[in-house]
Design a protein around this motif. Sequence first.
Motif, PDB file in Angstrom:
ATOM      1  N   SER A  38       1.835   9.479  -5.390  1.00  0.00           N
ATOM      2  CA  SER A  38       2.291  10.793  -5.032  1.00  0.00           C
ATOM      3  C   SER A  38       3.196  11.344  -6.055  1.00  0.00           C
ATOM      4  O   SER A  38       3.012  12.536  -6.345  1.00  0.00           O
ATOM      5  N   ASN A  39       4.135  10.550  -6.662  1.00  0.00           N
ATOM      6  CA  ASN A  39       4.973  11.032  -7.653  1.00  0.00           C
ATOM      7  C   ASN A  39       4.233  11.356  -8.829  1.00  0.00           C
ATOM      8  O   ASN A  39       4.727  12.546  -9.680  1.00  0.00           O
ATOM      9  N   THR A  40       3.292  10.478  -9.176  1.00  0.00           N
ATOM     10  CA  THR A  40       2.658  10.944 -10.319  1.00  0.00           C
ATOM     11  C   THR A  40       1.746  12.362 -10.285  1.00  0.00           C
ATOM     12  O   THR A  40       1.659  13.076 -11.397  1.00  0.00           O
ATOM     13  N   PHE A  41       1.284  12.440  -9.104  1.00  0.00           N
ATOM     14  CA  PHE A  41       0.566  13.490  -8.621  1.00  0.00           C
ATOM     15  C   PHE A  41       1.171  14.616  -8.502  1.00  0.00           C
ATOM     16  O   PHE A  41       0.965  15.950  -9.123  1.00  0.00           O
ATOM     17  N   LEU A  42       2.445  14.772  -8.041  1.00  0.00           N
ATOM     18  CA  LEU A  42       3.370  15.761  -7.995  1.00  0.00           C
ATOM     19  C   LEU A  42       3.914  16.207  -9.846  1.00  0.00           C
ATOM     20  O   LEU A  42       4.156  17.319  -9.989  1.00  0.00           O
ATOM     21  N   ALA A  43       4.131  15.152 -10.475  1.00  0.00           N
ATOM     22  CA  ALA A  43       4.333  15.422 -11.799  1.00  0.00           C
ATOM     23  C   ALA A  43       3.515  16.487 -12.596  1.00  0.00           C
ATOM     24  O   ALA A  43       3.686  17.030 -13.401  1.00  0.00           O
ATOM     25  N   TYR A  44       2.266  16.209 -12.231  1.00  0.00           N
ATOM     26  CA  TYR A  44       1.076  17.147 -12.850  1.00  0.00           C
ATOM     27  C   TYR A  44       1.369  18.615 -12.363  1.00  0.00           C
ATOM     28  O   TYR A  44       0.763  19.334 -13.044  1.00  0.00           O
ATOM     29  N   ILE A  45       2.017  18.765 -11.163  1.00  0.00           N
ATOM     30  CA  ILE A  45       2.060  19.989 -10.677  1.00  0.00           C
ATOM     31  C   ILE A  45       3.411  20.764 -11.112  1.00  0.00           C
ATOM     32  O   ILE A  45       3.324  21.904 -11.499  1.00  0.00           O
ATOM     33  N   ILE A  46       4.662  20.083 -10.902  1.00  0.00           N
ATOM     34  CA  ILE A  46       5.854  20.649 -11.426  1.00  0.00           C
ATOM     35  C   ILE A  46       6.526  20.150 -12.719  1.00  0.00           C
ATOM     36  O   ILE A  46       7.363  20.660 -13.170  1.00  0.00           O
ATOM     37  N   GLY A  47       5.571  19.147 -13.094  1.00  0.00           N
ATOM     38  CA  GLY A  47       6.254  18.628 -14.630  1.00  0.00           C
ATOM     39  C   GLY A  47       7.287  17.522 -14.568  1.00  0.00           C
ATOM     40  O   GLY A  47       7.753  17.354 -13.325  1.00  0.00           O
ATOM     41  N   LYS A  48       7.489  16.568 -15.555  1.00  0.00           N
ATOM     42  CA  LYS A  48       7.940  15.592 -15.325  1.00  0.00           C
ATOM     43  C   LYS A  48       9.285  15.754 -15.417  1.00  0.00           C
ATOM     44  O   LYS A  48      10.244  15.004 -14.715  1.00  0.00           O
TER      45      LYS A  48
ATOM     46  N   PHE B 176       0.938  -1.162   0.186  1.00  0.00           N
ATOM     47  CA  PHE B 176      -0.139  -0.056  -0.020  1.00  0.00           C
ATOM     48  C   PHE B 176       0.829   1.161   0.081  1.00  0.00           C
ATOM     49  O   PHE B 176       0.812   2.285  -0.652  1.00  0.00           O
ATOM     50  N   PHE B 177       2.001   1.225   0.692  1.00  0.00           N
ATOM     51  CA  PHE B 177       2.673   2.355   0.894  1.00  0.00           C
ATOM     52  C   PHE B 177       3.564   2.690  -0.496  1.00  0.00           C
ATOM     53  O   PHE B 177       3.599   3.916  -0.882  1.00  0.00           O
ATOM     54  N   LEU B 178       4.040   1.722  -1.162  1.00  0.00           N
ATOM     55  CA  LEU B 178       4.771   1.803  -2.420  1.00  0.00           C
ATOM     56  C   LEU B 178       3.819   2.301  -3.369  1.00  0.00           C
ATOM     57  O   LEU B 178       4.182   3.197  -4.042  1.00  0.00           O
ATOM     58  N   ILE B 179       2.404   1.882  -3.506  1.00  0.00           N
ATOM     59  CA  ILE B 179       1.672   2.193  -4.475  1.00  0.00           C
ATOM     60  C   ILE B 179       1.434   3.726  -4.091  1.00  0.00           C
ATOM     61  O   ILE B 179       1.163   4.647  -5.139  1.00  0.00           O
ATOM     62  N   SER B 180       1.332   4.138  -2.904  1.00  0.00           N
ATOM     63  CA  SER B 180       0.873   5.389  -2.371  1.00  0.00           C
ATOM     64  C   SER B 180       1.951   6.329  -2.780  1.00  0.00           C
ATOM     65  O   SER B 180       1.953   7.570  -3.439  1.00  0.00           O
ATOM     66  N   PHE B 181       3.253   5.807  -2.717  1.00  0.00           N
ATOM     67  CA  PHE B 181       4.557   6.778  -3.236  1.00  0.00           C
ATOM     68  C   PHE B 181       4.417   6.721  -4.640  1.00  0.00           C
ATOM     69  O   PHE B 181       4.859   8.019  -5.066  1.00  0.00           O
TER      70      PHE B 181
ATOM     71  N   ASN C  67      19.582  18.679  -2.555  1.00  0.00           N
ATOM     72  CA  ASN C  67      19.183  19.967  -3.059  1.00  0.00           C
ATOM     73  C   ASN C  67      17.729  20.187  -3.506  1.00  0.00           C
ATOM     74  O   ASN C  67      17.430  21.095  -4.222  1.00  0.00           O
ATOM     75  N   HIS C  68      17.101  19.119  -2.998  1.00  0.00           N
ATOM     76  CA  HIS C  68      15.527  19.122  -3.297  1.00  0.00           C
ATOM     77  C   HIS C  68      14.520  18.661  -2.138  1.00  0.00           C
ATOM     78  O   HIS C  68      13.569  17.730  -2.230  1.00  0.00           O
ATOM     79  N   LEU C  69      15.014  19.426  -0.948  1.00  0.00           N
ATOM     80  CA  LEU C  69      14.266  19.018   0.259  1.00  0.00           C
ATOM     81  C   LEU C  69      12.933  19.291   0.217  1.00  0.00           C
ATOM     82  O   LEU C  69      12.017  18.600   0.788  1.00  0.00           O
ATOM     83  N   GLY C  70      12.484  20.371  -0.371  1.00  0.00           N
ATOM     84  CA  GLY C  70      11.127  20.850  -0.556  1.00  0.00           C
ATOM     85  C   GLY C  70      10.391  19.626  -1.371  1.00  0.00           C
ATOM     86  O   GLY C  70       9.434  19.450  -0.877  1.00  0.00           O
ATOM     87  N   GLY C  71      10.812  19.356  -2.612  1.00  0.00           N
ATOM     88  CA  GLY C  71      10.172  18.637  -3.331  1.00  0.00           C
ATOM     89  C   GLY C  71       9.944  17.119  -2.559  1.00  0.00           C
ATOM     90  O   GLY C  71       8.827  16.616  -2.800  1.00  0.00           O
ATOM     91  N   LEU C  72      11.015  16.532  -1.999  1.00  0.00           N
ATOM     92  CA  LEU C  72      11.040  15.221  -1.519  1.00  0.00           C
ATOM     93  C   LEU C  72       9.961  15.299  -0.154  1.00  0.00           C
ATOM     94  O   LEU C  72       9.183  14.381  -0.121  1.00  0.00           O
ATOM     95  N   MET C  73      10.024  16.510   0.646  1.00  0.00           N
ATOM     96  CA  MET C  73       8.969  16.704   1.514  1.00  0.00           C
ATOM     97  C   MET C  73       7.630  16.451   0.995  1.00  0.00           C
ATOM     98  O   MET C  73       6.684  16.059   1.480  1.00  0.00           O
ATOM     99  N   ALA C  74       7.236  17.430  -0.088  1.00  0.00           N
ATOM    100  CA  ALA C  74       5.934  17.071  -0.839  1.00  0.00           C
ATOM    101  C   ALA C  74       5.673  15.776  -1.097  1.00  0.00           C
ATOM    102  O   ALA C  74       4.520  15.385  -1.070  1.00  0.00           O
ATOM    103  N   ILE C  75       6.592  15.205  -1.772  1.00  0.00           N
ATOM    104  CA  ILE C  75       6.320  13.588  -2.074  1.00  0.00           C
ATOM    105  C   ILE C  75       5.846  12.870  -0.829  1.00  0.00           C
ATOM    106  O   ILE C  75       4.986  12.126  -0.858  1.00  0.00           O
ATOM    107  N   LEU C  76       6.698  12.974   0.267  1.00  0.00           N
ATOM    108  CA  LEU C  76       6.491  12.110   1.575  1.00  0.00           C
ATOM    109  C   LEU C  76       4.808  12.493   1.900  1.00  0.00           C
ATOM    110  O   LEU C  76       4.205  11.707   2.585  1.00  0.00           O
TER     111      LEU C  76
END
Length: 481
Positions: free
Chosen positions: A177-187, A169-174, A200-209
């Motif tokens: 979340s990556n796909t959802f974030l790609a819709y916001i910031i781009g692939k 469940f956690f892996l699929i949610s991960f 170098n990308h703490l903000g993006g990693l926090m958003a993914i988590l």
Amino acid sequence: MTTEFNDFETPVDAYRQKHAPKPDMTGGKRQWLYPRVVKGRYYRWRTLVAWVLLALFFGGPFLSRDGQPLFLFNVLERKFNFFGVTFWPQDFHLVAIGMLAFIVFISLFTVVYGRVWCGWACPQTVFMEMVFRKIETAIEGDANTRKRLDAAPWTTEKLLKKGTKYTVFFLISFVISNTFLAYIIGKDELLQIITDDPMNHLGGLMAILIFTGVFYAVFAWLREIVCTTICPYGRLQGVLLDRKSVVVAYDDRRGEPRGKMQKPTAINHTWQPLSFAPKGDCIDCKLCVQVCPTGIDIRKGIQMECISCTACIDACDEVMDKIGRPQGLIRHDSLEGIQTRKPWRFSGRMMAYSLVLLLIMGVWGYLLAGRTDLETTILRAPGQLFQRESGGRISNLYLVEVVNKTHHTRPVTFRVTYPGAQLKMVQPLVRVPADELAKGMLFILLPEKAIHQNSTHLEIEVLSEGVVLDNIKTTFLGPIQ
């Protein structure tokens, strides 16, 4: 054995009173649901629709047109792409009208077909029933097995199954979340976050988590609570639905009063009621309740929690086939159709919704067709009045912003059409990069003798390669003669 009724009570009324909802004896605690899976014709269609929607969801961020993502909802940079067309804040009216059309469309769909969106296309239902529920069944077993597993003490087997399930469940949610974030910031930005140094990308990693945690909580724990409590759409049904709306409904005229069935006799091999009282087609097997993902009894009428997933229709049709009765005891129909047996008709209310939707879509299409490639904003510099220049001229300072909505770099020039006016660039702006916003500053100078009022109306043309793309109206401040 016989059943007696008073003078004003029918067998259906007596049965309903006997089977009225019991008081809540759980102390307000949540009752965990273990819906059974029934694979009927509607389930097969829902599975096909779900696979198409899942393919579109996971593939959407990686589809592009002219080098631009097909879908992008970059809230941070206020940049949105729909089918490869870029919308900027200057196009907010188009986005607003498009959202209004979508809301009207959902309302119309609800008026006509009930809560079909929830049961067939809502991401919550698609992921829950077609992804997470299937994984849960594959790991822990069917509904009864899962229920016994939850009630059993913690053993090695239980720890292994629960650990495996929640890890998947956690892996699929991960991944979601990556796909959802790609819709916001781009692939491209997402791939950079994944492949580059995490520091170098703490903000993006926090958003993914954070997104992973939200999706995990929704599909591992909240589940039907999202549909029954959190989502406001279910409550809108009470306003949108009427007696002519097509919903998943139980035919109580045919099914009541309910009664158990005997096994076939050796004489005629037909099903017989257990008592001599008149019985309906419903044998009270409760399969329609056992398969419901929100735990309701469709036989109690239209309820806010019903998401029109049609699982109860598949379960009931299967039972009707087994007992030799016609399908459709639970079916798509309107309340008016069940009570009057009249065929469904397109009502005036539905026609009104359709006309409003067509009108909104027509306005949206007209505005979209008239959308310019370059969107220019020219404003007089704040806090600045006029200035006297040599040669008896008056100048005003203006701030310029040009948005290039195309995917190609465009040259720009400016021209003022007022007689005797001159335009002088202070901060040069001769080229606007593709899908970017460029800024500049310019002076407009007028002969003082040509100024007859303190605010003179001017028009500035924006040209690209000799073609006028935009006309901006502004005002020029000067001394009164």
